[in-house]
Design a protein around this motif. Structure first.
Motif: not given
Lengths: 444, 303, 244
Positions: A378-384
């Motif tokens: 899953t991508p980091n919500p702060k940095d996709p």
């Protein structure tokens, strides 16, 4: 035209006596018609048999199927028998097939485009489902273009027309449908359908799904102008030769009609090609040599697990890590070398950590359960651009970072892929690797 | 009782009427009837009838579409007769026929036959200088199929069912005994303002669509009866009406005429005039109309 | 097959709706901005359209299966229908345009788009022909209205032509309007060129569109227009002394 039932008509659930309302005709087949109906506030599908087909023998078979229950939720299984007041006719209630599903034929003809991941997922689900069907002592007997559906985008499958399902070696079984998917011994009338012939039909279905052509359609088929019964008997029964039989080149692909097959065969990973070769050389003559569902399931899992997205153009590619040479993107406009992203090696399984990748129980301990993923990329919500692996299980992970420190990852937390060296899942341990020329190497 | 049942078991005998006229615009441009030879039927006597209509493209560059249409019509008749043979002779075998299977096979083998016949034609009839002006004879053989481009419409009436097929524009409608009108195959969105899918398209297999209507032989219930009339026409016919409603009314009207007293002879007499009317004063295109109906429609009224 | 009548009874009346030739809508989209008043441009435009009418009548006669219906929309400050009723060409009378104001091309596209919806357009029409005549740049936004026009089924199928009057025209917008890389805006730098271009747009193009030729759908990536147009008029012999 010849609707047996009208909109608004009432049927009755044979076991509870509760009413079922007919809404509209959905389609028909050789044995009966399928309608959309309403029962207890929910919409279902219902099959209603033509008078000539509605025999007591069929009815008791349906009743046994209702009693046995579906092997899993992929089967649109008879839920209960339906009757009509003042009539001898009957049918059965089953779940409604959602519109996202497409038959195999549009996929083969190129009308519906299925992604590689979807095809692999369909392969996994179909082999897994048939395995469970056979474990129950039942066989499907009648795979065709009309009764197995897949969602071209997500790969989920729906198995319909389960009223032909019967116990293995049922002497009362009539052979229905066309010869296309039938095992050669059934085509020749030497044998009745059963679990061993199901394995053959499954292999044909898989070949169609991946190669968009029948495995026995080579040069011999190219001279056919009308696939009537004698032609079908010859190609599918009397003289079946695999298009890619290494020892018998008499049925090679036709350069014009089967050009797409050559291309797709080359793109197919070697471990899947091996299964097709076995199915259609030894497997033609010897039912005991046919590939088993568990083997298909492993191969499709391995295929899905090693898929990558081309870094240059984004196209899905299979990444055959058993091949010795570097792989290239198959998209005609691209063709650049594929770089595998970070992957996780757990025991003998390697899984590429592409976006949306999920880990399941079998990745850890070999038991198959697709209902609950235990992890997902899953991508980091702060940095996709930064990807991580999220713990979807109920157990804590202990992660060893690249600098040697340990981190606890509780259920619901995510560990960045860039920083991790290995994960202890409890049941198993996974190491992060990357592909370098000749093999997977641990990330440092 | 037994006698009545066996009378019902007797297969429907099908009749057809077909008419074709050159369009005014084609006469003025000196072009032959592009629709010529494209309405074919094959009579299986008691067992049934196949009707095929093929419309060769009218644009200047489709220099051999007349041949393409003619080939399509005869190939389709022969192929359907062969492929559906088990069901003509043994109606009870119809329980085995599956539309999905036919949908998979029919376009494939039909197109294969059409293309190979076109290739044979190209090999024996070299391109003339006039034809070369449109670029034919320059590129690969597969591109030249376009010169033969045509659409295809068919209805094969058998004892237990009718099989419909369509590739490209044109209209095919059924009229039920109670007058209800339907299109067995939904109209393609591509067929609009003179564009159409075609036998020469690369995606022809994917785009040829089939449909099937079963009718329970052996049953006397109204809803189990075969359609009262099947109407097939090239797009030049419906394009002659101001709107869809006007066209549908026309088809309904023809059905009414057919089932009225002396319907067969009066429709047979009038059809050429109607078709001519459209070809001259309507769309100006070549027009072909074919009607397929059970003999019982006629005998119902003349008794 | 057709056999002669065995009786002399007349044919039955053809049931259903009326038969008619297919409508072919032709729309002039004319720039009446202030700059058109200079150098005799608007006069040249009026003359050119009048000149074209008898030739259009002749084409219509030669193609009786198409019912040629002509109208015009003008734009300066805003846009309005100059001749609003689709008029059969043999009844068509041109009303001279006068020039004054801005260049609200977008508004004109909206008006045309309104008329290309179904209804009022019928399904059985032949592809409409739209001819844009302008000497300058649009003063209102055109992107939105062009998107709308091109999204309509009839907007897509319409044959769209553009004639740039003089050299100050924004050719990019004209090309956007045409929406077909194989068809370029025509350039008219003097009255003679304008007359020739307008005659071509209204006759050769008309002839091509009138004929009910079915053609295979341009599937895939090809963006060819659905009507094969004859070549644009030859301008090589016109000298550009009287340039704008």
């Amino acid at each position: 035209m010849s609707n047996m039932l009208k909109a608004g008509e009432r049927l009755r659930d044979a076991s509870t006596g509760k009413p079922v309302s007919v809404l509209e005709l959905l389609g028909d087949g050789g044995q009966g018609e399928v309608y959309r109906v309403s029962f207890a506030g929910t919409e279902y599908a219902a099959k209603w048999y033509f008078p000539s087909t509605a025999t007591p023998l069929l009815r008791s078979r349906i009743e046994r199927l209702v009693e046995k229950g579906a092997p899993n939720d992929k089967f649109l299984w008879p839920l209960s028998v339906l009757v009509k007041d003042g009539s001898n006719g009957f049918g059965y209630l089953m779940p409604l097939r959602e519109s996202r599903y497409s038959g195999l034929s549009p996929v083969v003809r190129g009308k519906a485009r299925a992604t590689l991941t979807a095809v692999a997922t369909a392969g996994i689900q179909l082999s897994d489902s048939f395995l469970q069907l056979h474990h129950k002592g039942l066989c499907y007997c009648d795979i065709s273009f009309g009764n197995i559906f897949l969602d071209p985008r997500r790969g989920d499958i729906a198995i319909c027309d389960n009223d032909n399902v019967t116990v293995n070696r049922d002497k009362n079984m009539a052979v229905l449908g066309t010869m296309r998917f039938m095992a050669p011994e059934v085509v020749r009338g030497e044998s009745l359908p059963g679990t061993q012939t199901d394995l053959y039909s499954l292999a044909v279905f898989f070949f169609y799904m991946l190669m968009r052509e029948h495995p026995l359609h080579g040069k011999k088929e190219s001279s056919v102008h009308c696939m009537d019964d004698p032609a079908a008997l010859e190609i599918y029964g009397k003289n079946p030769v695999f298009m890619f039989d290494p020892k018998d080149r008499s049925n090679e692909p036709h350069p014009e009609y089967h050009a797409h097959v050559e291309l797709l065969w080359r793109l197919c990973p070697s471990y899947l090609r091996r299964l097709f070769l076995q199915s259609f050389t030894d497997g033609i003559r010897d039912p005991d040599r046919r590939v088993r569902e568990s083997e298909w399931r492993s191969a499709f899992c391995r295929w899905r697990d090693t898929m990558v997205d081309c870094a240059a153009c984004g196209t899905e590619n299979s990444f055959d890590d058993s091949a010795k040479s570097a792989a290239f993107c198959w998209a005609p406009e691209c063709g650049k070398a594929l770089t595998a992203p970070v992957a996780l090696k757990i025991g003998s399984i390697t899984v590429t950590c592409r976006a949306d990748r999920k880990l399941y129980r079998h990745h850890l301990d070999g038991s198959y359960d697709f209902s609950m993923p235990i992890a997902e990329v899953t991508p980091n919500p702060k940095d996709p651009n930064v990807k991580g692996l999220k713990n979807l299980s109920t157990a804590k992970w202990v992660v060893t970072l690249k600098d040697g420190r340990l981190r606890d990852i509780e259920p619901g937390r995510t560990i960045s892929l860039e920083h991790a060296r290995s994960i202890s899942f409890g049941a198993a341990e996974g190491r992060f690797v990357h592909y370098a020329g000749s093999g997977w190497q641990e990330s440092v | 009782m037994v006698k009545i049942l066996s009378a019902a078991q007797k297969s429907t005998k099908w009749l057809e009427l077909c008419e074709s006229k050159i369009g005014k615009s084609h006469i003025m441009r000196g072009k032959p009837n592009q629709d010529a030879n494209k309405c074919r039927h094959l009579d299986r006597g008691r067992a049934g009838l196949i009707v095929v209509v093929s419309d060769g493209h009218g644009g200047d560059r489709y220099v051999r579409s007349k041949h393409g249409a003619s080939m399509a019509a005869s190939i389709t008749c022969r192929y359907l007769k062969e492929r559906l043979a088990p069901y003509w002779d043994m109606p009870s075998a119809a329980v085995r026929v599956s539309l999905t299977e036919l949908q998979e096979e029919v376009p494939r083998y039909l197109l294969r036959q059409w293309r190979s016949t076109v290739r044979e034609h190209m090999a024996t009839e070299p391109w003339t200088d006039q034809e070369k002006q449109f670029g034919w004879g320059n590129g690969p053989v597969e591109d030249a199929y376009t010169a033969y481009g045509a659409t295809l419409l068919f209805a094969a009436a058998l004892p237990e069912f009718i099989l419909y097929g369509q590739l490209g524009d044109g209209d095919m409608l059924t009229v039920a005994r109670n007058g209800a009108i339907a299109r067995p195959i939904a109209r393609s969105e591509s067929s609009f303002a003179n564009e159409t899918l075609s036998l020469c398209s690369r995606s022809a297999e994917a785009n040829m669509t089939l449909a099937m209507q079963r009718y329970g032989a052996g049953s006397l219930k109204p809803e189990d009866l075969p359609p009262d009339m099947v109407f097939l026409a090239t797009d030049g016919y419906s394009n002659s009406f101001q709107n869809e409603e006007g066209f549908i009314e026309n088809v309904a009207g023809i059905h009414d005429y057919l089932r009225s007293s002396n319907g067969y002879s009066s429709v047979k007499r009038s059809l050429p005039h109607w078709v001519e009317n459209c070809a001259q004063s309507g769309s100006g295109d070549d027009v072909t109309v074919a009607l397929l109906f059970p003999e019982s429609l006629i005998s119902r009224t003349s008794s | 097959m057709w056999k002669p009548n065995v009786t002399n009874e007349p044919a039955l009346r053809m049931p259903g709706g009326a038969i008619s030739a297919r409508p072919l809508h032709f729309i002039w989209i004319a720039d009446c901005s202030g700059s058109m008043a200079g150098d005799g441009k608007i006069e040249a435009l009026n003359t050119a359209i009048r000149e074209a009418i008898p030739h259009m009548v002749k084409v219509a006669d030669e193609n009786p299966n198409a019912e040629l219906l002509v109208r015009a929309v003008s734009f300066s400050n805003g846009a309005q229908w100059h001749i609003s009723q689709p008029t059969p060409i043999d009844e068509f009378r041109w009303i001279d345009l006068t020039a004054d104001g801005g260049t609200d091309m977008g508004a004109a596209f909206e008006k045309v788009a309104d008329q290309l919806e179904m209804p009022p357009m019928s399904e059985r029409a032949l592809p409409p022909v739209l001819v844009l005549l302008t000497d300058g740049q649009a003063t209102d936004g055109v992107r939105h209205s062009l998107q709308r026009l091109h999204s309509l089924p009839w907007g897509k199928k319409a044959v769209k032509l553009a004639i740039a009057i003089g050299e100050d025209s924004d050719l990019a917008v004209l090309q956007d309007f045409i929406n077909d890389p194989e068809r370029k805006p025509l350039q008219a730098n003097n009255p003679e060129a304008l007359i020739r271009n307008i005659k071509w747009a209204s006759t050769a193009v008309l002839k091509a569109v009138s004929n009910p030729v079915s053609s295979t759908a341009s599937g895939g990536t090809s963006k060819k227009g659905n009507v094969a147009l004859p070549n644009a008029p030859d301008m090589s012999d016109l000298d550009s002394n009287e340039a704008w």
